[in-house]
Design an enzyme around this catalytic site. Structure first.
Site, mmCIF file in Angstrom:
data_model
loop_
_atom_site.group_PDB
_atom_site.id
_atom_site.type_symbol
_atom_site.label_atom_id
_atom_site.label_comp_id
_atom_site.label_asym_id
_atom_site.label_seq_id
_atom_site.Cartn_x
_atom_site.Cartn_y
_atom_site.Cartn_z
ATOM 1 N N CYS A 2 0.854 -1.181 0.000
ATOM 2 C CA CYS A 2 0.000 0.000 0.000
ATOM 3 C C CYS A 2 0.890 1.232 0.000
ATOM 4 O O CYS A 2 2.099 1.137 0.139
ATOM 5 C CB CYS A 2 -0.884 0.009 1.227
ATOM 6 S SG CYS A 2 -0.950 -1.584 2.037
ATOM 7 N N ARG A 28 0.475 1.699 -6.871
ATOM 8 C CA ARG A 28 0.868 0.556 -6.054
ATOM 9 C C ARG A 28 -0.254 -0.468 -5.922
ATOM 10 O O ARG A 28 -0.006 -1.611 -5.552
ATOM 11 C CB ARG A 28 1.276 1.029 -4.658
ATOM 12 C CG ARG A 28 2.559 1.818 -4.650
ATOM 13 C CD ARG A 28 2.897 2.262 -3.260
ATOM 14 N NE ARG A 28 3.158 1.146 -2.360
ATOM 15 C CZ ARG A 28 4.360 0.640 -2.141
ATOM 16 N NH1 ARG A 28 5.390 1.121 -2.763
ATOM 17 N NH2 ARG A 28 4.517 -0.366 -1.299
ATOM 18 N N TRP A 75 -4.290 -1.654 0.657
ATOM 19 C CA TRP A 75 -4.564 -2.864 -0.119
ATOM 20 C C TRP A 75 -4.840 -3.941 0.909
ATOM 21 O O TRP A 75 -3.951 -4.317 1.681
ATOM 22 C CB TRP A 75 -3.342 -3.205 -0.966
ATOM 23 C CG TRP A 75 -3.523 -4.318 -1.948
ATOM 24 C CD1 TRP A 75 -3.953 -4.220 -3.242
ATOM 25 C CD2 TRP A 75 -3.230 -5.707 -1.744
ATOM 26 N NE1 TRP A 75 -3.946 -5.459 -3.849
ATOM 27 C CE2 TRP A 75 -3.515 -6.383 -2.953
ATOM 28 C CE3 TRP A 75 -2.760 -6.457 -0.654
ATOM 29 C CZ2 TRP A 75 -3.345 -7.766 -3.113
ATOM 30 C CZ3 TRP A 75 -2.600 -7.826 -0.810
ATOM 31 C CH2 TRP A 75 -2.892 -8.456 -2.022
ATOM 32 N N ASN A 101 2.206 -0.256 6.610
ATOM 33 C CA ASN A 101 2.271 -1.264 5.548
ATOM 34 C C ASN A 101 2.946 -2.493 6.136
ATOM 35 O O ASN A 101 3.860 -2.357 6.943
ATOM 36 C CB ASN A 101 3.129 -0.783 4.373
ATOM 37 C CG ASN A 101 2.392 0.203 3.507
ATOM 38 O OD1 ASN A 101 1.197 0.439 3.692
ATOM 39 N ND2 ASN A 101 3.100 0.802 2.567
ATOM 40 N N GLY A 102 2.517 -3.664 5.673
ATOM 41 C CA GLY A 102 3.132 -4.897 6.169
ATOM 42 C C GLY A 102 2.098 -5.745 6.881
ATOM 43 O O GLY A 102 0.890 -5.535 6.738
ATOM 44 N N GLU A 479 6.726 -13.698 -20.915
ATOM 45 C CA GLU A 479 6.428 -12.301 -20.611
ATOM 46 C C GLU A 479 5.205 -11.821 -21.401
ATOM 47 O O GLU A 479 4.357 -11.103 -20.867
ATOM 48 C CB GLU A 479 7.661 -11.429 -20.885
ATOM 49 C CG GLU A 479 7.495 -9.957 -20.589
ATOM 50 C CD GLU A 479 7.080 -9.621 -19.161
ATOM 51 O OE1 GLU A 479 7.067 -10.492 -18.285
ATOM 52 O OE2 GLU A 479 6.726 -8.453 -18.940
ATOM 53 N N LYS A 483 1.891 -10.412 -19.452
ATOM 54 C CA LYS A 483 1.345 -9.062 -19.655
ATOM 55 C C LYS A 483 -0.149 -9.150 -19.984
ATOM 56 O O LYS A 483 -0.955 -8.387 -19.465
ATOM 57 C CB LYS A 483 2.050 -8.321 -20.804
ATOM 58 C CG LYS A 483 3.422 -7.801 -20.535
ATOM 59 C CD LYS A 483 3.460 -6.525 -19.715
ATOM 60 C CE LYS A 483 3.643 -6.734 -18.263
ATOM 61 N NZ LYS A 483 4.814 -7.297 -17.704
ATOM 62 N N GLU A 486 -2.188 -10.086 -16.956
ATOM 63 C CA GLU A 486 -2.229 -9.036 -15.934
ATOM 64 C C GLU A 486 -3.204 -7.915 -16.256
ATOM 65 O O GLU A 486 -3.904 -7.434 -15.384
ATOM 66 C CB GLU A 486 -0.850 -8.375 -15.808
ATOM 67 C CG GLU A 486 0.163 -9.160 -15.051
ATOM 68 C CD GLU A 486 1.470 -8.389 -14.985
ATOM 69 O OE1 GLU A 486 2.076 -8.162 -16.035
ATOM 70 O OE2 GLU A 486 1.870 -8.016 -13.884
ATOM 71 N N HIS A 502 3.601 -31.757 -25.768
ATOM 72 C CA HIS A 502 3.498 -32.758 -24.702
ATOM 73 C C HIS A 502 2.325 -32.440 -23.776
ATOM 74 O O HIS A 502 2.383 -32.736 -22.586
ATOM 75 C CB HIS A 502 4.810 -32.816 -23.918
ATOM 76 C CG HIS A 502 5.980 -33.246 -24.742
ATOM 77 N ND1 HIS A 502 6.251 -34.567 -25.028
ATOM 78 C CD2 HIS A 502 6.913 -32.527 -25.416
ATOM 79 C CE1 HIS A 502 7.324 -34.647 -25.806
ATOM 80 N NE2 HIS A 502 7.741 -33.406 -26.066
ATOM 81 N N LYS A 602 2.259 -2.773 -7.265
ATOM 82 C CA LYS A 602 3.548 -2.512 -7.920
ATOM 83 C C LYS A 602 4.701 -3.223 -7.232
ATOM 84 O O LYS A 602 5.607 -3.704 -7.873
ATOM 85 C CB LYS A 602 3.793 -1.002 -7.961
ATOM 86 C CG LYS A 602 4.992 -0.603 -8.792
ATOM 87 C CD LYS A 602 4.787 -0.885 -10.278
ATOM 88 C CE LYS A 602 6.044 -0.682 -11.085
ATOM 89 N NZ LYS A 602 5.970 -1.407 -12.360
HETATM 90 C C1 F6R Z 1 4.577 -7.928 -13.878
HETATM 91 C C2 F6R Z 1 5.016 -7.430 -12.596
HETATM 92 C C3 F6R Z 1 5.301 -8.401 -11.523
HETATM 93 C C4 F6R Z 1 6.695 -8.111 -10.972
HETATM 94 C C5 F6R Z 1 6.995 -9.006 -9.763
HETATM 95 C C6 F6R Z 1 8.392 -8.759 -9.249
HETATM 96 O O1 F6R Z 1 4.229 -6.912 -14.748
HETATM 97 O O2 F6R Z 1 5.170 -6.249 -12.421
HETATM 98 O O3 F6R Z 1 5.217 -9.715 -11.963
HETATM 99 O O4 F6R Z 1 7.607 -8.348 -11.990
HETATM 100 O O5 F6R Z 1 6.073 -8.724 -8.759
HETATM 101 O O6 F6R Z 1 8.557 -7.421 -8.916
HETATM 102 P P1 F6R Z 1 9.984 -6.799 -8.718
HETATM 103 O O7 F6R Z 1 10.647 -6.746 -10.036
HETATM 104 O O8 F6R Z 1 9.738 -5.456 -8.137
HETATM 105 O O9 F6R Z 1 10.710 -7.718 -7.782
#
Ligand code: F6R
Length: 607
Positions: A2, A28, A75, A101-102, A479, A483, A486, A502, A602
């Site tokens: 958050c 975030r 969050w 946060n946490g 990837e 994307k 997500e 397979h 994020k």
């Molecule tokens: C995908 C994305 C997440 C991050 C993952 C790791 O678009 O943003 O899958 O790649 O949470 O995050 P970092 O790179 O900050 O360790």
């Protein structure tokens, strides 16, 4: 997961700044919003479930008195998103306001203990025990800082905590253990936040707060102490190069699109990293007996591509492991001759930090690749490479991925020079091709955007897609699929094309979309076979191919073309770009906000 902001300024109302800062923290991921200020000896509070602007329309977040305050985007972890569970949380007398946060692991027993002493709770959160603990310690005569220190000794878990109290209305006190907090300052104002962009319009000067430290912010001073022995910490400030403009949309409809367009300049800046920094990383790898690349999500895909680069250019065969599963895979079989490369754009991902700490216990060397100066990983690693993407606001990683790949390419080339696995002339040719990637990626972006938009018009009705590649393009396929999952909420699976027959091929029937990543490398001819297998079962083929590869174009239903001249090891960098754009336009076509995917944040700071 958050957003936290706190600000204390000499004069003027702080609420409009807190409101704007919370907007800058929206990326975030969050479900509720709250702000508290202090004026006339009282706390003034507004909070509600919803997005910042929804809550602002309802409550007018700018209309709170006072020149100091704290704000939060929540969050949900403990307790549903609701007014009552939103932060800030308060003590029984509404004199102490806390944002956190946490996760506080032992909150149930603390809550019981506090309730038995007569404390009243308004929420289901773990956070709420914190103001009540502070209240008790202040009743015993402690000041706010000492009460927060004592509280940290009672709570177990991870946290970034920011507190203020009407009893000491000239300060904000904050501490952290496992969750990020950065402090910003300028003349006559101090700030604290979970993320640098929150205070960027006010200042570029920041001071790091480390785990186990407590900071007291006043208008003109920032005082940091170690909680363990109360010793004073003197820490140099850092001037960050990110600009407030970089954290704005700059005329683009979404951050994600802007950040895709920034990729050429992000690569260019990363290519300018000082060569000693890259060579040092390569030396650590060369000297290691074993190399583990660890990361999560998109960063994991960069790690996978990096593994291919190290093997192909330097003859160093590394192992890729998801950070979340690292300890459950290596079972302690690590030692001081191992090297762990940890890749994390935020530098704060708990899975990755935990894995790195685990490896450190065994004496393994840690090389970190991150985009955030001063982030947690930089303080654990033996050596850090800071990628040069600038702030990335879109939750779905794009430009940070591209610069992770660029840094890995630089390390692989330097490692290749050290190991001599490839002839120096080959390394030189590859380096030249890497240096041309900014222009090439610009061209790909310009060429692919309109096509991505029109393909989204065709594919938006397809619920499920398979992404296939071979060799390093498996990382590209992963990837591309991630994307799409997500931000467009498709079921999308990235797979090795070799493995696809397979099992996954059972999914394929008339019109089933299969996205093929097919650069002109040594895997190209084998992937033709995979396309034919898929087509024989009715698949609709969307291929990303080299410009002019007419054979592949002729067996594909749709294509994205990438200019010639890409060295195979680096192909993920340009080949992923059309897939990023495709996901972006699929998300738009389906009516979603690509910047704020549901359920995602994020930086993921929970295990
Ligand atoms: C995908 C994305 C997440 C991050 C993952 C790791 O678009 O943003 O899958 O790649 O949470 O995050 P970092 O790179 O900050 O360790």
């Amino acid at each position: 997961m958050c957003g936290i902001i706190g600000a204390i300024q000499q004069r003027g109302e702080v609420a409009p700044f807190l409101h704007q800062a919370l907007k800058r923290l929206e990326y975030r991921g969050y479900d509720s919003v709250g702000v508290t200020t202090i004026a006339d000896g009282k706390l003034h509070m507004k909070k509600e479930k919803g997005k910042v602007e929804e809550v602002h329309r309802l409550l007018d977040l700018d209309d709170l008195p006072g020149s100091m305050g704290i704000g939060h985007t929540r969050w949900a972890t403990h307790g549903i998103p609701s007014l009552y569970n939103s932060h800030p949380h308060f003590d029984c007398n509404s004199e102490i306001a806390v944002i956190h946060n946490g996760v506080i692991d032992n909150f149930l027993e603390l809550r019981e203990e506090l309730a038995s002493k007569g404390h009243k709770f308004d929420s289901e959160t773990d956070t709420e025990v914190i103001p009540h603990l502070i209240e008790d310690y202040m009743k015993e005569g402690m000041d706010l800082k000492s009460a927060l220190k004592k509280t940290t000794k009672r709570i177990e878990g991870t946290y970034a905590i920011v507190v203020m109290s009407t009893r000491e209305p000239d300060k904000i006190v904050c501490t952290r253990d496992g969750n990020p907090l950065v402090i910003g300052y300028k003349e006559s104002a101090s700030y604290v936040s979970s993320d640098i962009p929150a205070f960027l319009p006010m200042t570029n000067d920041m001071i790091l707060l480390l785990d186990g430290e407590i900071a007291t912010l006043t208008v003109n001073d920032i005082e940091i102490e170690k909680i363990s022995d109360d010793s004073r910490v003197e820490r140099e400030s850092i001037r960050i190069s990110w600009t407030a403009d970089q954290a704005q949309k700059g005329g683009f409809p979404h951050f994600m699109l802007k950040e895709i367009h920034e990729q050429p300049s992000a690569i260019r800046s990363t290519l300018k990293l000082r060569s000693e920094v890259i060579v040092r990383a390569a030396q650590i790898l060369r000297d290691a007996n074993r190399v583990f690349l660890i990361a999560m999500g998109t960063s994991g895909h960069a790690a996978l591509a990096g593994k291919h680069m190290f093997a192909s250019l330097a003859g160093v065969v590394g192992t890729f492991e998801l950070a979340s599963d690292f300890s459950d895979t290596v079972y302690g079989a690590l030692n001081e001759n191992d090297c762990v490369i940890a890749i994390t754009q935020s530098g704060e991902t708990t899975d990755t930090i935990t894995a790195v700490k685990y490896a450190k216990q065994y004496g393994s060397k840690i090389v970190a690749i991150t985009n955030v100066v001063g982030s947690s990983i930089t303080r654990i690693a033996d050596h850090t490479i800071i990628t040069q993407a600038g702030p990335e606001i879109g939750v779905a990683a794009t430009k940070t991925f591209i610069v992770q790949l660029t840094s890995l390419a630089l390390i692989a080339l330097a490692l290749g020079e050290l190991t001599g696995f490839k002839d120096p002339s080959v390394i030189m040719r590859k380096r030249d091709s890497l240096n041309r990637l900014p222009e090439l990626v610009s061209e790909v972006t310009a060429k692919s955007e309109e096509r991505a938009r029109s393909l989204a018009n065709i594919y938006h009705t397809k619920p499920s897609l398979l992404f296939l590649g071979r060799g390093v393009s498996i990382a590209t396929a992963f990837e591309g699929a991630l994307k799409l999952k997500e931000i467009a909420y498709n079921h999308a699976e990235g797979y090795s094309a070799g493995e696809s027959k397979h099992g996954p091929i059972a999914l394929v029937q008339d019109g089933f979309p299969v996205v093929i990543i097919a650069p002109n490398d040594e895997t190209r001819n084998r992937i033709v076979g995979n396309i034919m297998e898929m087509k024989a079962r009715g698949a609709d083929i969307l291929s990303v191919i080299e410009d002019g590869d007419s054979d592949l174009a002729s067996i594909s239903d749709h294509i994205f073309e990438i200019p010639k001249g890409v060295e195979p090891e680096f192909s993920t960098i340009p080949y992923v770009v059309p897939l990023q754009l495709f996901s972006y336009y699929m998300s738009l076509r389906k009516g979603y906000d690509p910047d704020k995917p549901r359920n995602l944040a994020k930086s993921v700071t929970v295990l």
